[in-house]
Design an enzyme around this catalytic site. Structure first.
Site, mmCIF file in Angstrom:
data_model
loop_
_atom_site.group_PDB
_atom_site.id
_atom_site.type_symbol
_atom_site.label_atom_id
_atom_site.label_comp_id
_atom_site.label_asym_id
_atom_site.label_seq_id
_atom_site.Cartn_x
_atom_site.Cartn_y
_atom_site.Cartn_z
ATOM 1 N N CYS A 167 1.255 -1.489 -0.310
ATOM 2 C CA CYS A 167 -0.042 -0.210 0.048
ATOM 3 C C CYS A 167 0.854 1.235 -0.252
ATOM 4 C CB CYS A 167 -0.839 0.207 1.396
ATOM 5 S SG CYS A 167 -2.227 -1.090 0.844
ATOM 6 N N HIS A 182 -2.507 7.583 6.698
ATOM 7 C CA HIS A 182 -3.050 6.125 6.039
ATOM 8 C C HIS A 182 -4.011 6.280 6.487
ATOM 9 C CE1 HIS A 182 -1.750 3.129 3.951
ATOM 10 N NE2 HIS A 182 -2.218 2.463 5.138
ATOM 11 N N GLU A 211 -1.251 5.200 14.406
ATOM 12 C CA GLU A 211 -0.646 6.400 13.519
ATOM 13 C C GLU A 211 -0.549 7.815 14.184
ATOM 14 O OE1 GLU A 211 -1.373 8.561 8.825
ATOM 15 O OE2 GLU A 211 -2.480 6.650 9.677
ATOM 16 N N LYS A 247 -9.702 8.008 2.256
ATOM 17 C CA LYS A 247 -10.289 7.346 2.714
ATOM 18 C C LYS A 247 -11.477 6.628 3.477
ATOM 19 C CE LYS A 247 -5.257 4.528 2.530
ATOM 20 N NZ LYS A 247 -4.440 5.577 2.899
ATOM 21 N N HIS A 262 -9.599 2.110 0.330
ATOM 22 C CA HIS A 262 -8.457 1.836 -0.323
ATOM 23 C C HIS A 262 -7.514 1.811 -1.095
ATOM 24 C CE1 HIS A 262 -4.185 1.470 1.356
ATOM 25 N NE2 HIS A 262 -4.686 0.480 2.151
ATOM 26 N N PHE A 298 2.011 -3.262 3.792
ATOM 27 C CA PHE A 298 1.901 -4.358 4.573
ATOM 28 C C PHE A 298 3.433 -4.984 3.962
ATOM 29 C CE2 PHE A 298 -2.727 -6.581 3.768
ATOM 30 C CZ PHE A 298 -3.085 -5.367 4.360
#
Length: 419
Positions: free
Chosen positions: A165, A305, A316, A337, A342, A405
């Protein structure tokens, strides 16, 4: 050595809330949700039956039909977004040296739809390997960079970045560094993704990563909300033109904003889960801000994010709080998002565009779908989490955070352009 300054001179977007940059920005600032029941395939047996699809998109409106058939949707999306950015920057009418123009284009997964279709056809057959001759060129992640360079005869640095991502954020970071180091005058960068298919939804369902709020898909992406239950899968593309400042000024280019730093770190913690205390993310943000002598107290917006996952959102915010401390309430914090879902490997690109537009327009788009405060995120209710409505606010220095990831962290510092 003297390092070049790097500015953004063009943007292009194809997203679940708008098929071009003006519509994308309008969708974000008005809090439009791109989530709806999936139309790409029959979801009746899947735990998640909705996503943020690109809508009303016909590739042959932009690409010759014969050529479009040779392209996976992720490549179609990428070519269209790149073309909008190129036209926006007006580089084709300039006397540019195409040997000094590069393309760095990302995808976290690549041509997944092509893999699903081709392997599906093979398994239905008698075992004889009959594959489309375009199978490999359609599915490899680097092919979009190749198509863009071929179409426009751009002969500078040309490759793909793949970091799940964080992929398109890494593409922007690489483009920034290439221009700083004078390896190119201008780079088309960004990313595209098209993973709303049986394998994409089924795979993320197996990981328990996706929201399963099938009864209310439009409000399913809930970053920082107490009842968030996973991310909503999105698709699309974002493209940016990054350019040497002197080169941009010489040709009279419009400048959206300046990229002043990138921070790259690795959690070194888990293949999918973030480091829970947010310290490694905080270090990425610190590096991005301080690369060119800016101060942490100069930051007044962070496009997070913010995926809407139970663990990720907390980590975060912990990273932001640990780094910015008492300054944190002065920072307008949002998550794109919540509207777009996403976009995986394309997320960093469209969110960097959103961040640049926030700077240009002095408007921070809202995080939508907030219903219940999470005491683990903002127990003292002091953070400036932009919920519900856009916030009119001078934005001078902003961060765009993107994580992938594998523990890949990218933070991009974007600043209002000043001579």
């Amino acid at each position: 050595m003297n390092l070049n300054r790097v500015v953004i001179t063009g943007v292009g977007a194809l997203t679940p809330v708008g098929n071009n940059v003006p519509d994308f920005w309008n969708g974000l600032t008005n809090g439009v949700s791109g989530a709806a029941p999936i139309t790409h395939f029959d979801t009746s047996k899947f735990k998640t039956q909705f996503a943020c699809e690109v809508k009303n998109f016909n590739p042959t409106d932009f690409i010759d039909p014969k050529e479009a058939r040779k392209l996976d949707p992720f490549a179609q999306y990428g070519i269209v977004a790149a073309e909008e950015a190129i036209k926006d920057a007006d580089i084709l009418s300039s006397s540019i040296n195409r040997e000094r123009v590069g393309v760095i284009w990302a995808s976290g997964i690549g041509g997944m739809q092509t893999i699903v279709a081709e392997v599906g056809e093979f398994t239905k057959g008698d075992g004889t390997p009959r594959f489309n001759p375009f199978f490999i060129p359609k599915m490899i992640s680097d092919i979009v960079a190749g198509h863009i360079s071929i179409k426009y005869s751009f002969q500078g640095p040309n490759y793909a970045t793949v970091s799940a991502c964080a992929s398109s954020a890494n593409a922007i970071a690489d483009a920034y560094n290439c221009i700083r180091l004078d390896m190119a005058d201008l780079i088309v960068c960004g990313g595209s993704e098209a993973a709303i298919n049986e394998a994409g939804v089924g795979g993320f369902n197996a990981m328990h990563a996706l929201s399963t709020r099938n009864d209310d898909p439009k409000t399913a992406s809930r970053p920082f909300d107490k009842d968030r239950d996973g991310f909503v899968l999105g698709e699309g593309a974002g493209g940016l033109i990054l350019e040497n400042l002197e080169h941009a000024l010489a040709r009279g280019a419009t400048i959206y904003a300046e990229i002043v730093g990138v921070g790259l770190t690795a959690d070194a913690h888990h293949i999918t889960a973030p480091c829970p205390d947010g310290t490694v993310v905080a270090r990425a943000m610190k590096i991005a801000v301080e690369t060119n002598g800016n101060k942490l107290t100069d930051v007044n917006h962070i496009n997070t994010h913010g995926t809407s996952t139970p663990v990720g959102d907390i980590a975060e915010i912990k990273g932001i709080l640990s780094l910015f401390g008492e300054h944190t309430p002065n920072i307008a914090i949002n998550s794109t998002k919540s509207c777009t879902g996403h976009l995986l490997g394309a997320a960093g690109a469209i969110e960097s565009i959103a961040t640049a537009l926030a700077i240009k327009n002095n408007v921070v788009p809202p995080t939508i779908n907030h219903f219940t405060d999470d005491e683990n995120i903002d127990p003292l209710h002091k953070l400036n989490l932009v919920f519900g409505e856009k916030q009119q606010k001078p934005v001078d220095l902003a961060l765009c955070n993107t994580f992938g990831f594998g523990g890949h962290n990218v933070s991009i510092a974007i600043k209002k352009y000043n001579v």
